[in-house]
Scaffold this motif. Structure first.
Motif, PDB file in Angstrom:
ATOM      1  N   ASP A  23      23.618  59.580  21.577  1.00  0.00           N
ATOM      2  CA  ASP A  23      24.326  59.671  22.848  1.00  0.00           C
ATOM      3  C   ASP A  23      25.587  58.825  22.901  1.00  0.00           C
ATOM      4  OD1 ASP A  23      22.431  61.450  23.769  1.00  0.00           O
ATOM      5  OD2 ASP A  23      21.222  59.904  24.726  1.00  0.00           O
ATOM      6  N   SER A  24      25.756  57.916  21.932  1.00  0.00           N
ATOM      7  CA  SER A  24      26.951  57.080  21.897  1.00  0.00           C
ATOM      8  C   SER A  24      27.292  56.751  20.454  1.00  0.00           C
ATOM      9  CB  SER A  24      26.729  55.786  22.681  1.00  0.00           C
ATOM     10  OG  SER A  24      27.824  54.925  22.513  1.00  0.00           O
ATOM     11  N   ALA A  25      28.482  57.118  20.046  1.00  0.00           N
ATOM     12  CA  ALA A  25      28.900  56.846  18.667  1.00  0.00           C
ATOM     13  C   ALA A  25      29.097  55.360  18.416  1.00  0.00           C
ATOM     14  CB  ALA A  25      30.192  57.597  18.351  1.00  0.00           C
ATOM     15  N   THR A  26      29.306  54.585  19.482  1.00  0.00           N
ATOM     16  CA  THR A  26      29.478  53.140  19.309  1.00  0.00           C
ATOM     17  C   THR A  26      28.140  52.430  19.181  1.00  0.00           C
ATOM     18  OG1 THR A  26      29.444  52.642  21.669  1.00  0.00           O
ATOM     19  CG2 THR A  26      31.595  53.161  20.674  1.00  0.00           C
ATOM     20  N   GLY A  27      27.049  53.119  19.539  1.00  0.00           N
ATOM     21  CA  GLY A  27      25.733  52.515  19.453  1.00  0.00           C
ATOM     22  C   GLY A  27      25.432  51.548  20.574  1.00  0.00           C
ATOM     23  N   ARG A  28      26.345  51.414  21.508  1.00  0.00           N
ATOM     24  CA  ARG A  28      26.121  50.507  22.637  1.00  0.00           C
ATOM     25  C   ARG A  28      25.690  51.313  23.848  1.00  0.00           C
ATOM     26  NH1 ARG A  28      30.602  46.609  23.825  1.00  0.00           N
ATOM     27  NH2 ARG A  28      28.883  45.480  24.732  1.00  0.00           N
ATOM     28  N   GLY A  29      24.783  50.771  24.609  1.00  0.00           N
ATOM     29  CA  GLY A  29      24.342  51.433  25.824  1.00  0.00           C
ATOM     30  C   GLY A  29      22.877  51.837  25.737  1.00  0.00           C
ATOM     31  N   LEU A  30      22.398  52.386  26.839  1.00  0.00           N
ATOM     32  CA  LEU A  30      21.002  52.818  26.935  1.00  0.00           C
ATOM     33  C   LEU A  30      20.946  54.244  27.451  1.00  0.00           C
ATOM     34  CD1 LEU A  30      19.465  49.671  28.664  1.00  0.00           C
ATOM     35  CD2 LEU A  30      19.258  50.306  26.257  1.00  0.00           C
ATOM     36  N   LEU A  55      22.028  51.431  12.406  1.00  0.00           N
ATOM     37  CA  LEU A  55      23.160  51.892  11.598  1.00  0.00           C
ATOM     38  C   LEU A  55      24.502  51.577  12.263  1.00  0.00           C
ATOM     39  CD1 LEU A  55      21.805  55.339  10.388  1.00  0.00           C
ATOM     40  CD2 LEU A  55      22.044  53.239   9.049  1.00  0.00           C
ATOM     41  N   HIS A  56      24.474  51.246  13.553  1.00  0.00           N
ATOM     42  CA  HIS A  56      25.710  50.998  14.302  1.00  0.00           C
ATOM     43  C   HIS A  56      25.941  49.518  14.593  1.00  0.00           C
ATOM     44  CE1 HIS A  56      25.764  55.297  14.897  1.00  0.00           C
ATOM     45  NE2 HIS A  56      24.525  55.222  15.282  1.00  0.00           N
ATOM     46  N   ASP A  57      25.186  48.652  13.955  1.00  0.00           N
ATOM     47  CA  ASP A  57      25.288  47.214  14.227  1.00  0.00           C
ATOM     48  C   ASP A  57      26.445  46.618  13.420  1.00  0.00           C
ATOM     49  OD1 ASP A  57      25.002  44.521  14.629  1.00  0.00           O
ATOM     50  OD2 ASP A  57      22.877  44.449  14.123  1.00  0.00           O
ATOM     51  N   PRO A  58      27.568  46.318  14.068  1.00  0.00           N
ATOM     52  CA  PRO A  58      28.734  45.815  13.332  1.00  0.00           C
ATOM     53  C   PRO A  58      28.543  44.399  12.784  1.00  0.00           C
ATOM     54  CG  PRO A  58      29.139  45.720  15.684  1.00  0.00           C
ATOM     55  CD  PRO A  58      27.810  46.403  15.500  1.00  0.00           C
ATOM     56  N   ARG A  59      27.488  43.728  13.216  1.00  0.00           N
ATOM     57  CA  ARG A  59      27.239  42.360  12.730  1.00  0.00           C
ATOM     58  C   ARG A  59      26.645  42.363  11.314  1.00  0.00           C
ATOM     59  NH1 ARG A  59      23.388  40.835  17.476  1.00  0.00           N
ATOM     60  NH2 ARG A  59      22.730  42.872  16.781  1.00  0.00           N
ATOM     61  N   GLN A  60      26.169  43.516  10.851  1.00  0.00           N
ATOM     62  CA  GLN A  60      25.550  43.632   9.535  1.00  0.00           C
ATOM     63  C   GLN A  60      26.437  44.462   8.610  1.00  0.00           C
ATOM     64  OE1 GLN A  60      22.549  42.184   8.845  1.00  0.00           O
ATOM     65  NE2 GLN A  60      22.483  41.393  10.924  1.00  0.00           N
ATOM     66  N   LEU A  96      16.033  54.464  25.228  1.00  0.00           N
ATOM     67  CA  LEU A  96      16.548  54.375  23.863  1.00  0.00           C
ATOM     68  C   LEU A  96      17.885  53.663  23.831  1.00  0.00           C
ATOM     69  CD1 LEU A  96      16.104  58.038  22.546  1.00  0.00           C
ATOM     70  CD2 LEU A  96      14.633  56.082  22.072  1.00  0.00           C
ATOM     71  N   ASP A  97      18.128  52.942  22.757  1.00  0.00           N
ATOM     72  CA  ASP A  97      19.475  52.513  22.428  1.00  0.00           C
ATOM     73  C   ASP A  97      20.275  53.808  22.260  1.00  0.00           C
ATOM     74  OD1 ASP A  97      21.662  52.073  20.438  1.00  0.00           O
ATOM     75  OD2 ASP A  97      20.925  50.016  20.498  1.00  0.00           O
ATOM     76  N   SER A  98      21.432  53.911  22.851  1.00  0.00           N
ATOM     77  CA  SER A  98      22.205  55.163  22.821  1.00  0.00           C
ATOM     78  C   SER A  98      22.672  55.564  21.425  1.00  0.00           C
ATOM     79  CB  SER A  98      23.407  55.069  23.753  1.00  0.00           C
ATOM     80  OG  SER A  98      22.968  54.966  25.084  1.00  0.00           O
ATOM     81  N   GLY A  99      22.520  54.672  20.450  1.00  0.00           N
ATOM     82  CA  GLY A  99      22.875  54.994  19.073  1.00  0.00           C
ATOM     83  C   GLY A  99      21.705  55.485  18.251  1.00  0.00           C
ATOM     84  N   THR A 100      20.561  55.742  18.877  1.00  0.00           N
ATOM     85  CA  THR A 100      19.373  56.219  18.169  1.00  0.00           C
ATOM     86  C   THR A 100      19.433  57.733  18.008  1.00  0.00           C
ATOM     87  OG1 THR A 100      18.060  54.424  19.107  1.00  0.00           O
ATOM     88  CG2 THR A 100      16.849  56.292  18.211  1.00  0.00           C
ATOM     89  N   LEU A 101      19.199  58.221  16.800  1.00  0.00           N
ATOM     90  CA  LEU A 101      19.143  59.665  16.582  1.00  0.00           C
ATOM     91  C   LEU A 101      17.871  60.222  17.221  1.00  0.00           C
ATOM     92  CD1 LEU A 101      20.328  59.929  12.886  1.00  0.00           C
ATOM     93  CD2 LEU A 101      21.448  60.940  14.868  1.00  0.00           C
ATOM     94  N   HIS A 102      18.041  61.297  18.008  1.00  0.00           N
ATOM     95  CA  HIS A 102      16.910  61.942  18.674  1.00  0.00           C
ATOM     96  C   HIS A 102      17.231  63.414  18.893  1.00  0.00           C
ATOM     97  CE1 HIS A 102      19.652  60.964  21.963  1.00  0.00           C
ATOM     98  NE2 HIS A 102      19.096  61.959  22.610  1.00  0.00           N
ATOM     99  N   PRO A 128      33.598  55.011  30.596  1.00  0.00           N
ATOM    100  CA  PRO A 128      32.614  56.103  30.509  1.00  0.00           C
ATOM    101  C   PRO A 128      32.964  57.060  29.372  1.00  0.00           C
ATOM    102  CG  PRO A 128      33.380  55.823  32.763  1.00  0.00           C
ATOM    103  CD  PRO A 128      34.235  54.954  31.884  1.00  0.00           C
ATOM    104  N   PRO A 129      31.941  57.743  28.827  1.00  0.00           N
ATOM    105  CA  PRO A 129      32.202  58.694  27.729  1.00  0.00           C
ATOM    106  C   PRO A 129      33.021  59.878  28.182  1.00  0.00           C
ATOM    107  CG  PRO A 129      29.898  58.771  28.416  1.00  0.00           C
ATOM    108  CD  PRO A 129      30.570  57.695  29.213  1.00  0.00           C
TER     109      PRO A 129
END
Length: 129
Positions: A23-30, A55-60, A96-102, A128-129
């Motif tokens: 739901d979000s390419a940035t992986g941020r959000g719910l 996969l969207h965690d920029p810290r890693q 869900l974390d918005s970056g989760t594949l579902h 907003p998206p």
């Protein structure tokens, strides 16, 4: 966080399987999914790939992101559904974390459509998206 999107999705009888998506390419959000009627296995529950949000965690670095994702996928033996005791009960929220594949599974029933309320929350510092 702020409510950036609200949808009412109807999974019609004989609705096809959705493609995997996030739901979000940035992986941020719910993303919050709330069925408004009981959802049996043949009526199109949600299916989730655990760990894909990492996969969207920029810290890693990329290698660590893949390692974390694959470790979680292996622990669950792949995709999991929203089912508990053969039903996803009306009012039971999936958050869900918005970056989760579902994806939504196929509605193979011939009964009434399945209404699902979907709420999307994004960080206040993101438009907003």
């Amino acid at each position: 966080f702020f409510l950036s999107e609200a949808q009412l999705v109807l999974a019609d009888p004989c609705a096809e399987l959705q493609q995997w998506h996030l739901d979000s390419a940035t992986g941020r959000g719910l993303s919050v999914f709330i069925p408004l009627a009981n959802v049996d296995l043949d009526r199109g529950p949600q299916e989730v790939l655990p760990g894909t949000h990492s996969l969207h965690d920029p810290r890693q670095n990329l290698r660590e992101r893949w390692r974390r994702c694959l470790r979680k996928l292996c622990a669950t033996h792949g995709a999991v559904t929203t089912m508990t005791e053969n039903v996803w009960s009306a009012g039971d929220a999936l958050v869900l974390d918005s970056g989760t594949l579902h994806r939504g599974l196929a509605n193979d029933s011939l009964g009434a459509p399945v209404p699902i309320l979907i709420l999307r929350y994004d960080p206040k510092d993101r438009p907003p998206p």
